[in-house]
Design an enzyme around this catalytic site. Sequence first.
Site, mmCIF file in Angstrom:
data_model
loop_
_atom_site.group_PDB
_atom_site.id
_atom_site.type_symbol
_atom_site.label_atom_id
_atom_site.label_comp_id
_atom_site.label_asym_id
_atom_site.label_seq_id
_atom_site.Cartn_x
_atom_site.Cartn_y
_atom_site.Cartn_z
ATOM 1 N N HIS A 136 0.878 -1.184 0.000
ATOM 2 C CA HIS A 136 0.000 0.000 0.000
ATOM 3 C C HIS A 136 0.911 1.229 0.000
ATOM 4 C CE1 HIS A 136 -2.828 2.930 1.815
ATOM 5 N NE2 HIS A 136 -3.800 2.109 1.445
ATOM 6 N N ASP A 213 2.906 -4.654 8.048
ATOM 7 C CA ASP A 213 1.686 -3.858 7.905
ATOM 8 C C ASP A 213 0.514 -4.839 7.985
ATOM 9 O OD1 ASP A 213 -0.595 -2.743 6.845
ATOM 10 O OD2 ASP A 213 0.373 -1.844 5.108
ATOM 11 N N GLN A 216 -4.668 -5.257 6.780
ATOM 12 C CA GLN A 216 -5.663 -6.135 6.148
ATOM 13 C C GLN A 216 -5.680 -7.535 6.745
ATOM 14 O OE1 GLN A 216 -7.929 -5.123 4.200
ATOM 15 N NE2 GLN A 216 -7.126 -3.125 3.611
ATOM 16 N N LYS A 239 -10.557 -0.713 10.323
ATOM 17 C CA LYS A 239 -10.678 -1.875 9.430
ATOM 18 C C LYS A 239 -11.025 -3.133 10.223
ATOM 19 C CE LYS A 239 -7.299 -0.093 6.132
ATOM 20 N NZ LYS A 239 -8.074 0.378 4.985
ATOM 21 N N CYS A 377 -4.765 2.620 -3.647
ATOM 22 C CA CYS A 377 -3.496 3.083 -3.048
ATOM 23 C C CYS A 377 -2.374 2.077 -3.283
ATOM 24 C CB CYS A 377 -3.643 3.384 -1.552
ATOM 25 S SG CYS A 377 -4.811 4.682 -1.204
HETATM 26 C C1 LIG Z 1 -2.458 -2.852 3.458
HETATM 27 C C2 LIG Z 1 -2.790 -1.481 3.955
HETATM 28 N N1 LIG Z 1 -1.852 -0.778 4.585
HETATM 29 C C3 LIG Z 1 -2.094 0.442 5.069
HETATM 30 C C4 LIG Z 1 -3.321 1.038 4.922
HETATM 31 C C5 LIG Z 1 -3.548 2.407 5.477
HETATM 32 O O1 LIG Z 1 -4.428 2.326 6.537
HETATM 33 P P1 LIG Z 1 -5.024 3.655 7.207
HETATM 34 O O2 LIG Z 1 -5.594 4.471 6.082
HETATM 35 O O3 LIG Z 1 -6.070 3.138 8.133
HETATM 36 O O4 LIG Z 1 -3.921 4.331 7.902
HETATM 37 C C6 LIG Z 1 -4.325 0.363 4.251
HETATM 38 C C7 LIG Z 1 -5.637 0.992 4.032
HETATM 39 O O5 LIG Z 1 -6.344 0.673 3.107
HETATM 40 C C8 LIG Z 1 -4.052 -0.936 3.772
HETATM 41 O O6 LIG Z 1 -4.993 -1.635 3.133
#
Ligand SMILES: Cc1ncc(COP(=O)(O)O)c(C=O)c1O
Length: 419
Positions: A136, A213, A216, A239, A377
Amino acid sequence: MTTVRHAPPAVPRPAFDAERVRRDFPLLQNTVRGKPLVYLDNAATSQKPRAVIARTEQYYATENANVHRGVYELSERATAAYEEAREKARGFLNAASAREIVFVRGTTEAINLVASSFGRRELQPGDEVLITAMEHHSNIVPWQLICGERGAMLRVVPMNKRGELLMDEFARLLGPKTKLVAVAHVSNSLGTINPIAEIVQQAHARDVPVLVDGAQAAPHQPIDVRGLGVDFYTVSGHKMFGPTGIGLLYGTAERLEALPPYQGGGDMIKTVTFAKTTYADPPARFEAGTPNIAGAVGLGAAIDYLQALDWEAIRTHEADLLAYATDRLSSVSGVELVGTAAHKASVVSFTVQGVHAHDVGTIVDQEGVAIRTGHHCTQPVMDFFGVPATARASFAFYNTRADVDALVSAVRKVAQVFA
Ligand SMILES: Cc1ncc(COP(=O)(O)O)c(C=O)c1O
């Protein structure tokens, strides 16, 4: 007399009752465009159970005060609620100590925190940070920023056309200059579940720390940071059925203690003079200013809710949704799946031949089906697959096969409209 012990007859595990848990989520009872809502954008954000909404309201109605500051009872209550939530987060991630849990805004802030604090301390010109091709943007851009500042290099582990990491390439790229590996547990645009334990094992064999990270992953499975052996793990509360604006950074006590502060301000200091400031121990060192107290308390309620669920049954249920959606969508003429890894979470990205993903999203919305369209993203993932965008259906445990049927029938309409 010999007693022969017979195993009790196998009682089939009751299937996960998604219809029952749906009733815990008020928003899922809504209609949109005159149709029952079919919410399939859980990877963007999840809906909230009544328990989270009620707990947040209760906090504001009976406990609201600033934390760690007042000597009066209300402030003590707010502090207790906030720190209880930290303990719940510790349990959810299976961390050794609540001191290893930092409240942040979400995964984005958690990664920026580590990139900034770790990067300023550890990265020298010529050093490398290793990420992967399916990250992401929030696990790419913070590393680009700090690498740019420190004269370090970003290296990228490639993937194959199914959306699986090339582990040989990972082993090859993991070298003497690598200072940190940062990798998604589950890809948001492909659904791939990455082999974290193997990545950690190889990185640690070279004394390289690993940040995962987990944005998900946390909505789909209990997390065991100690079992995985990670150095840092990040999640976003919104999430995983909690409020927006709150998330968790897990760091081992040793790693967090070694990091300088991210932001300066109230609550993160031991002493301040104009000449010199000394910093609080983690996690306070990384929580400058008034935190999102109600968010943390709401996230604690989400964790309580999740921990009362049967995760074995959920695993089976979500695997069924994934298999069913994959099968039904593939049967629609013109639909091409993007991301077909052997190990996937319940995320299905697809394109419809000759139709832009945004048009797919707009038409299925007319049928009450909410999906995400765009690059999610993950622009480098789109570039790799040679598509500008995909449509993405992402399932949570409260989704059902009926939701998949509604999606598939809406996608068939897309194909008809553009035929
Ligand atoms: C794999 C992953 N990492 C990071 C993020 C960023 O999360 P946040 O917008 O809640 O900070 C997302 C959000 O879609 C994501 O799917």
